[in-house]
Write an enzyme that holds these catalytic residues in place. Sequence first.
Site, short mmCIF file in Angstrom:
data_model
loop_
_atom_site.label_atom_id
_atom_site.label_comp_id
_atom_site.label_asym_id
_atom_site.label_seq_id
_atom_site.Cartn_x
_atom_site.Cartn_y
_atom_site.Cartn_z
N ASP A 112 -43.92 -44.28 12.97
CA ASP A 112 -43.14 -44.54 14.17
C ASP A 112 -43.12 -43.25 15.00
OD1 ASP A 112 -41.26 -45.73 15.95
OD2 ASP A 112 -39.66 -44.69 14.89
N GLU B 253 -28.27 -43.99 25.43
CA GLU B 253 -27.04 -44.24 26.17
C GLU B 253 -26.16 -43.01 26.22
OE1 GLU B 253 -24.95 -47.65 24.79
OE2 GLU B 253 -26.08 -48.99 26.10
N ARG C 221 -39.16 -40.83 28.39
CA ARG C 221 -38.75 -42.22 28.20
C ARG C 221 -38.09 -42.68 29.50
NH1 ARG C 221 -37.86 -43.60 22.73
NH2 ARG C 221 -35.91 -44.67 23.19
N THR D 196 -45.51 -47.51 18.17
CA THR D 196 -44.29 -47.22 18.90
C THR D 196 -43.96 -48.35 19.86
OG1 THR D 196 -43.26 -45.66 20.44
CG2 THR D 196 -45.62 -45.96 20.65
N GLY D 197 -42.69 -48.42 20.23
CA GLY D 197 -42.26 -49.40 21.22
C GLY D 197 -42.29 -48.86 22.63
N ARG E 283 -45.75 -50.53 22.67
CA ARG E 283 -44.97 -51.73 22.94
C ARG E 283 -45.02 -52.74 21.81
NH1 ARG E 283 -41.61 -51.03 27.34
NH2 ARG E 283 -42.72 -50.64 29.28
N LYS F 285 -45.69 -54.14 13.66
CA LYS F 285 -45.94 -52.92 12.89
C LYS F 285 -46.38 -53.27 11.47
CE LYS F 285 -42.74 -49.83 15.35
NZ LYS F 285 -41.62 -48.86 15.19
N ASN G 37 -36.08 -50.99 12.90
CA ASN G 37 -37.32 -51.65 13.33
C ASN G 37 -38.54 -51.17 12.55
OD1 ASN G 37 -37.08 -49.12 14.45
ND2 ASN G 37 -38.13 -49.65 16.33
#
Length: 1153
Positions: free
Chosen positions: A446, A545, A644, A724-725, A815, A821, A844
């Site tokens: 990751d 956040e 990001r 990775t996302g 993505r 994964k 995840n």
Amino acid sequence: MATEVSPHRTDLPNHSIQSLDQFPSPLSRHFSPRAELDQLTASQKETILNEEESRLIFVADPSHTLVNARFDIAGNSIRTAKYSLLTFLPRNLFEQFHRVAYVYFLGIAILNQLPQLAVFGRGASIFPLAVVLLVTAVKDAYEDIRRHRSDRTENHRLASVFANGQFVSKKWKEIEVGDVVKVSADSSLPADMVLLSTSDPSGVAYVQTVNLDGESNLKTRYAKRETVIAAGETERLIGAVIRCEKPNRNIYGFQAHLEIDESRVSLGPSNIVLRCCELKNTEWAIGVVVYAGNETKAMLNNSGAPSKRSRLETHMNRETVYLSAILIVLCSFVSLFAGIWLAMHRDDLDLAQFFHKKDYNVGGEANYNYSVLGVQVFFTFLMSVIIFQIMIPISLYISMELVRLGQAYFMAGDNNLCDETPNSRFQCKALNINEDLGQIKYVFSDKTGTMTQNKMEFRYVSINGVDYRSPVKRVEGSDLFFMPKLPVETDPKLLRDIMGDIEHRERIKDFFLALACCNTIVPLLFDDETSNTKLVDYQGESPDEQALVSAAAAYGFVLVERTSGHIVIDVLEERQSYNVLGLHEFDSDRKRMSVIIGCPDKSVKLFVKGADSSMFTVLDKTLNLDVTHLTETHLQNYSNVGLRTLVIGMRDLTSEEFEEWQSAYERASTALLGRGTQLRAIASKMESDLVLLGATGIEDKLQQGVPEAIEKLRQAGIKVWVLTGDKQETAISIGFSCRLLTGEMNQIVINANSRDSCRKSLADAVALSEKMMRNSGEQQALIIDGNSLVYVLETELEEQLFKVATRCDVVLCCRVAPLQKAGIVALIKNRTDDMTLAIGDGANDVSMIQMADVGIGISGQEGRQAVMASDFAMAQFRFLVPLLLVHGHWNYQRMAYMILYNFYRNAVYVFVLFWYVLYTAFTLTNAINEWSAVLYSVVYTAVPTIVVAILDKDLSRSTLMNHPQLYGSGQREEKYNITLFIEFMLDSLWQSLVIFFLPYLAYRHTDVDWSGLGDLWILGIVILVNLNLAIDVVRWNWVTHAAIWGSIAATWICVIVIDSIWMLPGFWAIYHMMATWRFWFCLLGAIIVGLIPHFVGKAFLEHTMPSDIQIAREVEKFNNPTGTTSMPRVLGESVTTDIEVQMIQQQLQQSQS
């Protein structure tokens, strides 16, 4: 915030109100985004709360709840222990005999109990198996006693339970479903409870879930307005009924409804508090127990990671089959020739068992008139199996467990695998795959939190088309009354624009209001001891956040208070209260989060934030196209430098739009069927025709040593794939930063939006990769997105992806969803024999970690879900290098040698017995005392091999770290293969011949009986196999010396003691043997002659065909420019020459300096 907004949010409720002037009544959040990451639950399926599949709970009436239960309801007593006094023996034995080898040895012991087959004494035949079973049982009993103590402590804790009109103390184990429990601040929750009321008038409670999922940030939970009561009004709740879903393992989801005062109120994940959590910053909270004991979500998730078997153990089973074949051949040979011998001497066997013809029990001689030759052959075969049973080493299994335990101890104590942060020690959670760490070929990693720090820093911002990337200054305490605890750097130009009279000032204000409102952050205020400012510590599950809210605070929009119905924001030093009218959580379908806010001026605004790919599709295309194009350009620039990204939008709601949403939302939130689908549809409908406010760029810095670690892994022949996302540009930028990608690499990019385009892209990629390999052999990198993987995984296109990916040096998947994964790992695992390792830090990553041969969890910022599901856990990605290159190498080398050595040492013993049988007319008499035979593999030779397998090091840590190519030895299985097995067996055959025939020839014409020769043989075998081990030891220490020489001494002492017991056969035989010169001559001669092939072969191979490891060892040992080897040496393996050249060049440089 990344473009792919990570689904890590606190479970806050959605809200609805009747008017904008009153507090809203909390409504349940429609679904948990992280539920989709739990493979053990159907996260995307809706729960239907019908009578057959739900639980009915009567508040404050546990007896009524139990009577009306359709299913058994567990009490609150927990039990993690496996055994009781009555079940320990049968259950433990049942579990141990799941090993086929144990069943084999049990069968041998049973056969030996039969009088016709008895070879050893009945006690002696059971002793080896009993020792192994006893050691394992003691270990299991010790572990279970600890579990019993922990259970007893937990069950006897006290809680305050409502009974007879007041709260009384009760033990946790006495609490029942339906009980109303009061929990005080800083206390643990005794069961899973629906929150009814808290000390906060609005029903807010803060809980810490560190004991459940490892996350230390506070989570907000809410009691429904209908159940909020004062401290002494608990009786009002009696009569309420809750219908909830059956117990399940999803800790992020809950669906139920409450019936009270003839009204129905929906309940969701934000209304339940779970066992193992702690109440924080809340004086008291009252809740009703819905799940107790082993039905709580914490206990249902207490099953641990799936069991895995090491590659060496799998290969060991293959060699065990070969040994079984050798055993069958030996037994068949003995029984066949025994039958031939008996047939040839049929007339001489009047008194032989099963063959005597004369019956002397009847007063005269009478003939039986039969001769059962076949029975004797069959019995001889079974007796041969008993005699030669040690060919399958029973002690090997317990030895492997002890060795792995020792290896895990040294790995956990290695300071090179931890940093200065608390609780960062290396954890070995799966003892049975230590050696797999030395054979890894693919690493799947990751990115966020694994390779990066996951500590977000607000860097760039684009507002209304203006890019603010000017020189920054750090916020000072004197600038603001409220200051975020998280350091933030601000842009002076943006600070001026906020206060200045410019056209887009209102857009800037709306932008920062969106950052301060659209989140689930809990603010905690502290006084700064060094100034008059107040520090605001923002608690939340998402580091993104926290960074965004801290940035808003740094620019004067400070979130200072949050309750169930409103938030308070200090807007440029003016405190303002905003009503939270509704909140739509992030989900992986929308990839957005939105909040409906009632502003002080009575206007209603919808603020939305999300990934750029989802946000630009819901913008009002008729407004500010220039701003949209500028923002897209800024986003591209942010991604190119590895930031990001996140897009912010809003729109004003009319009263009609709000009322329509409110009505639809209330219907959906109380729906029994399809609640989640309806709520998602309502959110998507509301999040449309947005006005673009701007975008943010947050930096997630690389962890220390990541680029160097990746470079080392690649030098070791390990392929690193990053899954990775994040969006593609961000992932590529990080790839260059961490040296995963280089400028010389040819990039193959696959971004497809349909199955046909994906098929064409893959076909082109296959052709291109094949052409580049054939023409230039240049390095290649494959970059593919998750949308393309949707059309590839589990389809016929997988094979093409496999061809392209395995030809590439680097694979970067962007993505990707959690299950994708795992699909990528399976792509390699199911098609090759290469060992795979997956490493990640978040929920995840769990599916990927459990799919790989070895799973490693990073104890980072995203909780401990990955750690709990992993085989090993550590704090930083860079520790992967010493773990694999050093400990992995050592573990593999030592375990491989130990297995082969155990096969060899037992084969020597069996072959000696076999030669003896040939000279006893195949009668299977045993020259070696039965107790020495029993102690051979348990006492005489067991300790040295265990000590060497734990402590020996073929190379030093510095050499292995400086020369990663040495790791290839494990990948190529150089230390455990069929060739080495054959060599060990041939060595055992030669040594057995020497040990048997040299004393036999020396004593054949003397009056020495079998007992004396047996003592000589057992001493010769033990000394020879231990010296054979000593020759192969690389690094000696006092423990190794004590183990090897001590075992030889212990054997001698045991033989003397056994021969000193007058009740045993061979009394005083050893004393007679030691009194003659022939004994010492035979012992010394057998040892020397037996070791010559091993010693000479080892010296010859290391001089003429040295391996990489031997070359490194020579340079390391002699520490001179030329060592003991010639230079250069052409060996056919370019890797070997490169390593030798590299090491000797380093030695020359050191000597010159």
